[in-house]
Design an enzyme around this catalytic site. Structure first.
Site, PDB file in Angstrom:
ATOM      1  N   GLY A  31      30.036   9.127  60.346  1.00  0.00           N
ATOM      2  CA  GLY A  31      28.880   9.145  59.450  1.00  0.00           C
ATOM      3  C   GLY A  31      29.221   9.541  58.031  1.00  0.00           C
ATOM      4  O   GLY A  31      30.389   9.570  57.639  1.00  0.00           O
ATOM      5  N   GLY A  36      34.037   2.159  52.439  1.00  0.00           N
ATOM      6  CA  GLY A  36      35.128   1.950  53.405  1.00  0.00           C
ATOM      7  C   GLY A  36      34.562   1.590  54.770  1.00  0.00           C
ATOM      8  O   GLY A  36      34.968   0.613  55.408  1.00  0.00           O
ATOM      9  N   HIS A  37      33.576   2.388  55.203  1.00  0.00           N
ATOM     10  CA  HIS A  37      32.921   2.087  56.486  1.00  0.00           C
ATOM     11  C   HIS A  37      32.212   0.733  56.414  1.00  0.00           C
ATOM     12  O   HIS A  37      32.255  -0.054  57.365  1.00  0.00           O
ATOM     13  CB  HIS A  37      31.878   3.159  56.824  1.00  0.00           C
ATOM     14  CG  HIS A  37      32.415   4.553  56.937  1.00  0.00           C
ATOM     15  ND1 HIS A  37      32.204   5.496  55.964  1.00  0.00           N
ATOM     16  CD2 HIS A  37      33.128   5.171  57.901  1.00  0.00           C
ATOM     17  CE1 HIS A  37      32.763   6.644  56.324  1.00  0.00           C
ATOM     18  NE2 HIS A  37      33.335   6.475  57.487  1.00  0.00           N
ATOM     19  N   ARG A 187      35.108  13.018  52.747  1.00  0.00           N
ATOM     20  CA  ARG A 187      35.498  14.358  52.283  1.00  0.00           C
ATOM     21  C   ARG A 187      35.650  14.436  50.762  1.00  0.00           C
ATOM     22  O   ARG A 187      35.838  15.536  50.242  1.00  0.00           O
ATOM     23  CB  ARG A 187      36.783  14.803  52.984  1.00  0.00           C
ATOM     24  CG  ARG A 187      36.563  15.126  54.464  1.00  0.00           C
ATOM     25  CD  ARG A 187      37.796  15.742  55.096  1.00  0.00           C
ATOM     26  NE  ARG A 187      37.511  16.363  56.386  1.00  0.00           N
ATOM     27  CZ  ARG A 187      37.812  15.816  57.561  1.00  0.00           C
ATOM     28  NH1 ARG A 187      38.404  14.635  57.617  1.00  0.00           N
ATOM     29  NH2 ARG A 187      37.519  16.443  58.687  1.00  0.00           N
TER      30      ARG A 187
HETATM   31  P1  AMP Z   1      35.438   8.491  59.648  1.00  0.00           P
HETATM   32  O1  AMP Z   1      33.953   8.395  59.558  1.00  0.00           O
HETATM   33  O2  AMP Z   1      36.070   9.181  58.488  1.00  0.00           O
HETATM   34  O3  AMP Z   1      35.910   8.993  60.997  1.00  0.00           O
HETATM   35  O4  AMP Z   1      35.978   6.992  59.555  1.00  0.00           O
HETATM   36  C1  AMP Z   1      35.518   5.999  60.416  1.00  0.00           C
HETATM   37  C2  AMP Z   1      36.383   4.775  60.245  1.00  0.00           C
HETATM   38  O5  AMP Z   1      36.323   4.324  58.897  1.00  0.00           O
HETATM   39  C3  AMP Z   1      37.866   5.051  60.563  1.00  0.00           C
HETATM   40  O6  AMP Z   1      38.419   3.950  61.258  1.00  0.00           O
HETATM   41  C4  AMP Z   1      38.455   5.199  59.186  1.00  0.00           C
HETATM   42  O7  AMP Z   1      39.830   4.886  59.136  1.00  0.00           O
HETATM   43  C5  AMP Z   1      37.646   4.192  58.400  1.00  0.00           C
HETATM   44  N1  AMP Z   1      37.706   4.487  56.970  1.00  0.00           N
HETATM   45  C6  AMP Z   1      37.442   5.670  56.371  1.00  0.00           C
HETATM   46  N2  AMP Z   1      37.655   5.590  55.048  1.00  0.00           N
HETATM   47  C7  AMP Z   1      38.070   4.318  54.798  1.00  0.00           C
HETATM   48  C8  AMP Z   1      38.455   3.601  53.628  1.00  0.00           C
HETATM   49  N3  AMP Z   1      38.464   4.170  52.441  1.00  0.00           N
HETATM   50  N4  AMP Z   1      38.813   2.299  53.758  1.00  0.00           N
HETATM   51  C9  AMP Z   1      38.818   1.698  54.972  1.00  0.00           C
HETATM   52  N5  AMP Z   1      38.466   2.323  56.118  1.00  0.00           N
HETATM   53  C10 AMP Z   1      38.091   3.612  56.036  1.00  0.00           C
END
Ligand code: AMP
Length: 300
Positions: A31, A36-37, A187
């Site tokens: 979340g 990116g997400h 973050r």
């Molecule tokens: P998180 O919510 O941080 O656990 O991320 C969920 C998914 O989004 C994971 O597969 C991450 O690697 C991906 N993710 C997070 N930040 C990025 C980004 N800047 N570019 C591409 N994928 C991302």
């Protein structure tokens, strides 16, 4: 977009979609979503006809003293973003739903999980692998999408799925960055204005490492040194690690050849930030120039 909070209802919605012949794509997240997400969801939408996103801040991947209680959350904003990018089902369980009793089963990949981030977060990837296994069993997608930004996580999930014969293909999606190169991350909100100005130096350091490789540097330790000293010039950054590893097993690269990852973790104020470049290096034969390619979306 439907929203489910229970495993049972999620399975029912998925049974309907599968019954209608839909190809399921899955994007697990914690979340506080950003572009990116969103990219993962969009890529999933291109290759699948029913996209499921999960939002679950998984407590078992945080060690005591890490940022579990302060991890940023914004359910309404997340919902709005997911509607826009074409998510069909949002699975948003609470902790009780995912862990009704403390789990006595854990998935460990010690050789991969003890490298890089595993040195300062020794229990992190056990939590990640176990919750991803649970989520993959709940959703049972054909394709699941993970960011290359979390390079070690991607390598671990790929290997788990291969070793344990999960019937899913794991797709790595290239890192989405801010205009100044900083990798997008939930973050990043921990950074104050000054720290935010320093943060793009992480990517600059990686680019310096890549440029050295392109210029012909063959010694992984030299590449590591070049990245390290760029970071050291930033007094606000505290370096956790700088590594040049093979992508296949995350061990230090003995040479600059094949699939390698330049990886960084630093502390900047309250934030621990990670970034990497994943490269394919083809050394020259008979006088040809060495080729250095950024690894892209690895969908077949
Ligand atoms: P998180 O919510 O941080 O656990 O991320 C969920 C998914 O989004 C994971 O597969 C991450 O690697 C991906 N993710 C997070 N930040 C990025 C980004 N800047 N570019 C591409 N994928 C991302």
């Amino acid at each position: 977009m439907r929203i489910t909070c229970t495993i049972q209802e999620t399975r029912e919605r998925l049974a309907e979609a599968k019954g209608a012949g839909k190809k399921i794509g899955f994007v697990p997240t914690m979340g506080y979503l950003h572009e990116g997400h969103a990219r993962l969801v969009e890529v999933a939408g291109k290759h699948c006809d029913f996209v499921v996103v999960s939002i679950f801040v998984n407590p078992t991947q945080f060690a005591p003293g890490e940022d579990l209680s302060t991890y940023p959350r914004d359910a309404e904003r997340d919902e709005a973003l997911l509607k826009k990018v074409g998510c069909q089902l949002l699975f948003r369980p609470n902790e009780k739903e995912m862990y009704p009793t403390p789990s006595l089963t854990r998935i460990e990949l010690p050789e991969l999980a003890s490298q890089l981030c595993g040195k300062s977060r020794p229990t992190h990837f056990q939590g990640v692998a176990t919750v991803v296994a649970k989520l993959l069993h709940i959703v049972q997608p054909e394709l699941a999408f993970f960011g290359m930004k979390d390079g070690q996580q991607l390598a671990i999930v790929k290997r788990m799925v291969e070793d344990l014969n999960f019937p899913v293909q794991i797709i790595g999606v290239p890192t989405v960055r801010e205009e100044d190169g900083l990798a997008k991350s939930s973050r990043n909100v921990y950074l104050n204005e000054h720290q935010r100005q320093t943060a793009p130096q992480i990517y600059q350091a990686l680019l310096k490492g890549k440029a050295a490789i392109e210029a012909g540097e063959t010694d992984p330790n030299r590449v590591r040194q070049i990245i390290y000293s760029h970071l050291q010039d930033q007094p606000e950054l505290r370096i956790d690690y700088v590594e040049v590893v093979r992508l296949s097993d995350l061990q230090p690269a003995a040479q600059i050849e094949g699939d390698i990852m330049l990886a960084i973790a630093v502390y900047l104020g309250k934030a621990r930030l990670i970034d990497n470049l994943q490269l394919h290096v083809k050394n020259s034969t008979s006088g040809q120039r060495r080729q250095v390619l950024d690894k892209g979306l690895d969908i077949l």
